[in-house]
Design a protein around this motif. Structure first.
Motif, PDB file in Angstrom:
ATOM      1  N   ARG A  45     -35.627   3.416 -13.769  1.00  0.00           N
ATOM      2  CA  ARG A  45     -35.868   3.529 -12.329  1.00  0.00           C
ATOM      3  C   ARG A  45     -37.228   2.929 -12.013  1.00  0.00           C
ATOM      4  NH1 ARG A  45     -33.962   8.541 -10.960  1.00  0.00           N
ATOM      5  NH2 ARG A  45     -34.668   8.254  -8.812  1.00  0.00           N
ATOM      6  N   TYR A  46     -37.366   2.505 -10.783  1.00  0.00           N
ATOM      7  CA  TYR A  46     -38.576   1.833 -10.333  1.00  0.00           C
ATOM      8  C   TYR A  46     -39.232   2.646  -9.222  1.00  0.00           C
ATOM      9  CZ  TYR A  46     -36.496  -2.366 -12.500  1.00  0.00           C
ATOM     10  OH  TYR A  46     -35.927  -3.269 -13.373  1.00  0.00           O
ATOM     11  N   LEU A  47     -40.541   2.514  -9.109  1.00  0.00           N
ATOM     12  CA  LEU A  47     -41.269   3.056  -7.968  1.00  0.00           C
ATOM     13  C   LEU A  47     -42.098   1.932  -7.369  1.00  0.00           C
ATOM     14  CD1 LEU A  47     -42.162   5.497  -6.216  1.00  0.00           C
ATOM     15  CD2 LEU A  47     -44.077   5.801  -7.829  1.00  0.00           C
ATOM     16  N   THR A  48     -41.908   1.679  -6.060  1.00  0.00           N
ATOM     17  CA  THR A  48     -42.658   0.650  -5.366  1.00  0.00           C
ATOM     18  C   THR A  48     -42.898   1.105  -3.939  1.00  0.00           C
ATOM     19  OG1 THR A  48     -42.763  -1.733  -4.897  1.00  0.00           O
ATOM     20  CG2 THR A  48     -40.634  -0.657  -4.567  1.00  0.00           C
ATOM     21  N   THR A  49     -43.534   0.262  -3.135  1.00  0.00           N
ATOM     22  CA  THR A  49     -43.761   0.592  -1.735  1.00  0.00           C
ATOM     23  C   THR A  49     -42.479   0.385  -0.925  1.00  0.00           C
ATOM     24  OG1 THR A  49     -44.462  -1.658  -1.208  1.00  0.00           O
ATOM     25  CG2 THR A  49     -46.174  -0.103  -1.902  1.00  0.00           C
ATOM     26  N   ILE A  50     -42.473   0.945   0.273  1.00  0.00           N
ATOM     27  CA  ILE A  50     -41.314   0.769   1.159  1.00  0.00           C
ATOM     28  C   ILE A  50     -41.085  -0.709   1.454  1.00  0.00           C
ATOM     29  CG2 ILE A  50     -40.432   1.225   3.488  1.00  0.00           C
ATOM     30  CD1 ILE A  50     -41.903   3.950   3.341  1.00  0.00           C
ATOM     31  N   ASP A  51     -42.155  -1.431   1.803  1.00  0.00           N
ATOM     32  CA  ASP A  51     -42.028  -2.871   2.046  1.00  0.00           C
ATOM     33  C   ASP A  51     -41.636  -3.612   0.773  1.00  0.00           C
ATOM     34  OD1 ASP A  51     -42.652  -2.650   4.700  1.00  0.00           O
ATOM     35  OD2 ASP A  51     -44.731  -3.312   4.493  1.00  0.00           O
ATOM     36  N   GLY A  52     -42.163  -3.160  -0.357  1.00  0.00           N
ATOM     37  CA  GLY A  52     -41.922  -3.855  -1.611  1.00  0.00           C
ATOM     38  C   GLY A  52     -40.472  -3.859  -2.046  1.00  0.00           C
ATOM     39  N   GLU A  53     -39.710  -2.854  -1.631  1.00  0.00           N
ATOM     40  CA  GLU A  53     -38.298  -2.801  -2.035  1.00  0.00           C
ATOM     41  C   GLU A  53     -37.535  -4.016  -1.521  1.00  0.00           C
ATOM     42  OE1 GLU A  53     -34.342   0.084  -1.898  1.00  0.00           O
ATOM     43  OE2 GLU A  53     -36.111   0.614  -0.712  1.00  0.00           O
ATOM     44  N   HIS A  54     -37.926  -4.557  -0.366  1.00  0.00           N
ATOM     45  CA  HIS A  54     -37.203  -5.688   0.229  1.00  0.00           C
ATOM     46  C   HIS A  54     -37.257  -6.939  -0.656  1.00  0.00           C
ATOM     47  CE1 HIS A  54     -36.433  -3.734   4.101  1.00  0.00           C
ATOM     48  NE2 HIS A  54     -37.669  -3.264   4.044  1.00  0.00           N
ATOM     49  N   VAL A  55     -38.320  -7.087  -1.421  1.00  0.00           N
ATOM     50  CA  VAL A  55     -38.429  -8.269  -2.286  1.00  0.00           C
ATOM     51  C   VAL A  55     -38.235  -7.916  -3.762  1.00  0.00           C
ATOM     52  CG1 VAL A  55     -39.784  -9.713  -0.754  1.00  0.00           C
ATOM     53  CG2 VAL A  55     -40.959  -8.018  -2.156  1.00  0.00           C
ATOM     54  N   LEU A  56     -38.321  -6.634  -4.101  1.00  0.00           N
ATOM     55  CA  LEU A  56     -38.098  -6.232  -5.488  1.00  0.00           C
ATOM     56  C   LEU A  56     -36.616  -6.219  -5.844  1.00  0.00           C
ATOM     57  CD1 LEU A  56     -39.130  -5.123  -8.216  1.00  0.00           C
ATOM     58  CD2 LEU A  56     -39.029  -2.826  -7.202  1.00  0.00           C
ATOM     59  N   ARG A  57     -35.774  -5.750  -4.925  1.00  0.00           N
ATOM     60  CA  ARG A  57     -34.359  -5.601  -5.263  1.00  0.00           C
ATOM     61  C   ARG A  57     -33.692  -6.912  -5.655  1.00  0.00           C
ATOM     62  NH1 ARG A  57     -31.183  -1.618  -5.570  1.00  0.00           N
ATOM     63  NH2 ARG A  57     -32.545  -0.164  -4.448  1.00  0.00           N
ATOM     64  N   PRO A  58     -33.950  -8.043  -4.974  1.00  0.00           N
ATOM     65  CA  PRO A  58     -33.348  -9.295  -5.451  1.00  0.00           C
ATOM     66  C   PRO A  58     -33.779  -9.662  -6.867  1.00  0.00           C
ATOM     67  CG  PRO A  58     -34.169  -9.544  -3.213  1.00  0.00           C
ATOM     68  CD  PRO A  58     -34.688  -8.236  -3.709  1.00  0.00           C
ATOM     69  N   ARG A  59     -34.927  -9.167  -7.304  1.00  0.00           N
ATOM     70  CA  ARG A  59     -35.423  -9.466  -8.640  1.00  0.00           C
ATOM     71  C   ARG A  59     -34.762  -8.618  -9.713  1.00  0.00           C
ATOM     72  NH1 ARG A  59     -39.876 -13.067  -8.581  1.00  0.00           N
ATOM     73  NH2 ARG A  59     -39.732 -14.019  -6.532  1.00  0.00           N
ATOM     74  N   VAL A  60     -34.468  -7.362  -9.396  1.00  0.00           N
ATOM     75  CA  VAL A  60     -34.015  -6.429 -10.432  1.00  0.00           C
ATOM     76  C   VAL A  60     -32.543  -6.051 -10.295  1.00  0.00           C
ATOM     77  CG1 VAL A  60     -36.337  -5.536 -10.742  1.00  0.00           C
ATOM     78  CG2 VAL A  60     -34.803  -4.396  -9.127  1.00  0.00           C
ATOM     79  N   GLY A  61     -31.879  -6.459  -9.214  1.00  0.00           N
ATOM     80  CA  GLY A  61     -30.443  -6.234  -9.087  1.00  0.00           C
ATOM     81  C   GLY A  61     -30.080  -5.116  -8.123  1.00  0.00           C
ATOM     82  N   ARG A  62     -28.945  -5.254  -7.507  1.00  0.00           N
ATOM     83  CA  ARG A  62     -28.494  -4.275  -6.512  1.00  0.00           C
ATOM     84  C   ARG A  62     -28.269  -2.894  -7.097  1.00  0.00           C
ATOM     85  NH1 ARG A  62     -24.079  -7.249  -2.549  1.00  0.00           N
ATOM     86  NH2 ARG A  62     -25.490  -8.850  -1.695  1.00  0.00           N
ATOM     87  N   ALA A  63     -27.889  -2.843  -8.374  1.00  0.00           N
ATOM     88  CA  ALA A  63     -27.568  -1.550  -8.984  1.00  0.00           C
ATOM     89  C   ALA A  63     -28.804  -0.789  -9.436  1.00  0.00           C
ATOM     90  CB  ALA A  63     -26.636  -1.766 -10.177  1.00  0.00           C
ATOM     91  N   ALA A  64     -29.970  -1.403  -9.396  1.00  0.00           N
ATOM     92  CA  ALA A  64     -31.194  -0.752  -9.872  1.00  0.00           C
ATOM     93  C   ALA A  64     -31.550   0.439  -8.997  1.00  0.00           C
ATOM     94  CB  ALA A  64     -32.342  -1.752  -9.890  1.00  0.00           C
ATOM     95  N   THR A  65     -32.108   1.472  -9.609  1.00  0.00           N
ATOM     96  CA  THR A  65     -32.582   2.641  -8.881  1.00  0.00           C
ATOM     97  C   THR A  65     -34.038   2.425  -8.505  1.00  0.00           C
ATOM     98  OG1 THR A  65     -31.088   4.098 -10.097  1.00  0.00           O
ATOM     99  CG2 THR A  65     -32.956   5.125  -8.982  1.00  0.00           C
ATOM    100  N   ILE A  66     -34.297   2.333  -7.205  1.00  0.00           N
ATOM    101  CA  ILE A  66     -35.646   2.066  -6.717  1.00  0.00           C
ATOM    102  C   ILE A  66     -36.080   3.208  -5.807  1.00  0.00           C
ATOM    103  CG2 ILE A  66     -37.118   0.504  -5.411  1.00  0.00           C
ATOM    104  CD1 ILE A  66     -35.274  -1.778  -6.158  1.00  0.00           C
ATOM    105  N   ASP A  67     -37.150   3.883  -6.193  1.00  0.00           N
ATOM    106  CA  ASP A  67     -37.786   4.892  -5.348  1.00  0.00           C
ATOM    107  C   ASP A  67     -38.946   4.244  -4.611  1.00  0.00           C
ATOM    108  OD1 ASP A  67     -36.109   6.941  -6.484  1.00  0.00           O
ATOM    109  OD2 ASP A  67     -37.443   6.960  -8.229  1.00  0.00           O
ATOM    110  N   THR A  68     -39.279   4.739  -3.425  1.00  0.00           N
ATOM    111  CA  THR A  68     -40.346   4.118  -2.636  1.00  0.00           C
ATOM    112  C   THR A  68     -41.341   5.163  -2.126  1.00  0.00           C
ATOM    113  OG1 THR A  68     -39.076   4.249  -0.570  1.00  0.00           O
ATOM    114  CG2 THR A  68     -38.850   2.235  -1.890  1.00  0.00           C
ATOM    115  N   LEU A  69     -42.558   4.695  -1.938  1.00  0.00           N
ATOM    116  CA  LEU A  69     -43.614   5.476  -1.303  1.00  0.00           C
ATOM    117  C   LEU A  69     -44.242   4.649  -0.199  1.00  0.00           C
ATOM    118  CD1 LEU A  69     -45.651   7.018  -4.294  1.00  0.00           C
ATOM    119  CD2 LEU A  69     -44.085   8.232  -2.762  1.00  0.00           C
TER     120      LEU A  69
END
Length: 370
Positions: A45-69
């Motif tokens: 699982r990943y932790l990134t900023t709310i804005d960061g998820e918009h550009v992180l998800r294309p890098r790590v895949g749609r199925a990745a679990t991304i938490d945001t702060l």
């Protein structure tokens, strides 16, 4: 127990049992930003900023679990307080603040700021990401991509003025203007500073993919059209085309007919880089701190200990020690030079950025602890 140490998978926080920007798969990764040398696929699982998820998800895949702060919001992970603070590098980029047992460590990732004449931080004005904010700490982990005194950036507004003048001149001559820049972050910074009244703007598929993430986050960019949607050199005459450096010299370029080429990077400050890139113009524009910016961020952190990662590490560490600062090198697998920005599934494979300029690619040695 140290708050931060290096293991075979990355920068590890033993007390919290998580990694920051790991380079091998781990159960939990806190990510400073979405460039490929800091954000890799395969984490639990990943932790990134709310804005960061918009550009992180294309890098790590749609199925990745991304938490945001949100910036400044705090989260306790196994008793370690984690918060993310603006780094001014690209959309969603963050400094990671760790607090445990009365100790505070900040991992800055890649960052951009300017400096006042007295050596304090001045946030760089940019419409595409939150400006850098100094975070007080006991230990500060800093990059040193441009960690040489020669690197001092011209005012960003002056660079944009020169870029728009170059584009307008090419338009008047009936030429296309092809501007090479890294797809994630730098391209959007350039688009936000371009004068779209000069002519239409086209983007390589890798750039357009990243543009979508910025627009999804609410960042205003000029209207752009994917290059693949148009055919015929006359349709591109007078336009601006933004593409990754890897497109230069390929058959992809033939579609534009007569054109002028340019490259935007901090490396353009060094003599010979324009010739090495085989372009007509070079624009000195970076989304990393220059020498003065690095020193200002270090000063304003108030840190007692400085750990220096990728880039011109030895020069920066030597200088800091001469100023009686406790500084040492921290081996890390961050090797993107200015940026690492390949985007899977786009028109062409993008490059990993530039090599570090002092030839320091070592990944072995003592492991400093913070």
């Amino acid at each position: 127990m140290p708050l931060l140490e290096r293991d075979d998978r990355g920068l590890f926080c033993p007390a919290g049992n998580f990694h920051v920007d790991p380079w091998r798969p781990v159960p939990r990764a806190v990510v400073t930003h979405a460039h490929a040398d800091h954000a890799r696929p395969g984490m639990g699982r990943y932790l990134t900023t709310i804005d960061g998820e918009h550009v992180l998800r294309p890098r790590v895949g749609r199925a990745a679990t991304i938490d945001t702060l949100d910036y400044g919001e705090r989260l306790s992970i196994n008793g370690v307080t984690v918060s993310l603070h603006p780094a001014g590098h690209i959309l969603g980029s963050a400094q990671v603040r760790l607090e445990h047992g009365g100790e505070v460590c900040v991992i800055s990732g890649d960052f951009k700021c300017d400096a006042t004449p007295d050596g304090s931080v001045v946030p760089t004005e940019d419409r595409t990401c939150r400006a850098f904010e100094p975070v007080r700490c006991h230990a500060f982990v800093t990059e040193s991509t441009f960690g040489l005194p020669v690197y001092k950036w011209p005012p960003q507004e002056d660079v944009f003025a020169e870029l728009n003048k170059w584009w307008a001149s090419n338009r008047d001559a009936g030429k296309a203007s092809v501007l090479f820049s890294y797809s994630l972050g730098k391209a959007q910074r350039l688009l936000a500073g371009a004068d779209a009244s000069i002519g239409p703007v086209f983007c390589h598929g890798a750039v357009e993919t990243c543009n979508r993430g910025y627009r999804d986050a609410g960042v205003e960019l000029p209207e752009t059209t994917p290059v693949g949607q148009k055919k015929g050199a006359r349709l591109f005459a007078g336009s601006l085309i933004v593409a990754p450096p890897s497109a230069n010299g390929t058959t992809w370029m033939r579609r534009f007919g007569e054109c002028s080429t340019a490259f935007a990077s901090g490396w353009m400050l060094v003599r010979g880089q324009r010739r090495r890139r085989a372009v007509d113009r070079g624009f000195v524009l970076s989304d990393h701190a220059d020498w003065d910016g690095l020193l200002a961020a270090i000063k304003d952190s108030g840190a007692e200990k400085i750990l220096v990662t990728h880039g011109n590490r030895d020069t920066l560490v030597k200088y800091l020690r001469e100023q009686d600062v406790d500084a040492e090198m921290l081996d890390a697998w961050f090797e993107g030079g200015e940026e690492a920005d390949e985007v899977p599934g786009t028109e062409a494979a993008d490059e990993d950025g530039d090599p570090v300029t002092d030839g320091d690619t070592s990944r072995e040695g003592d492991t400093p602890q913070a």
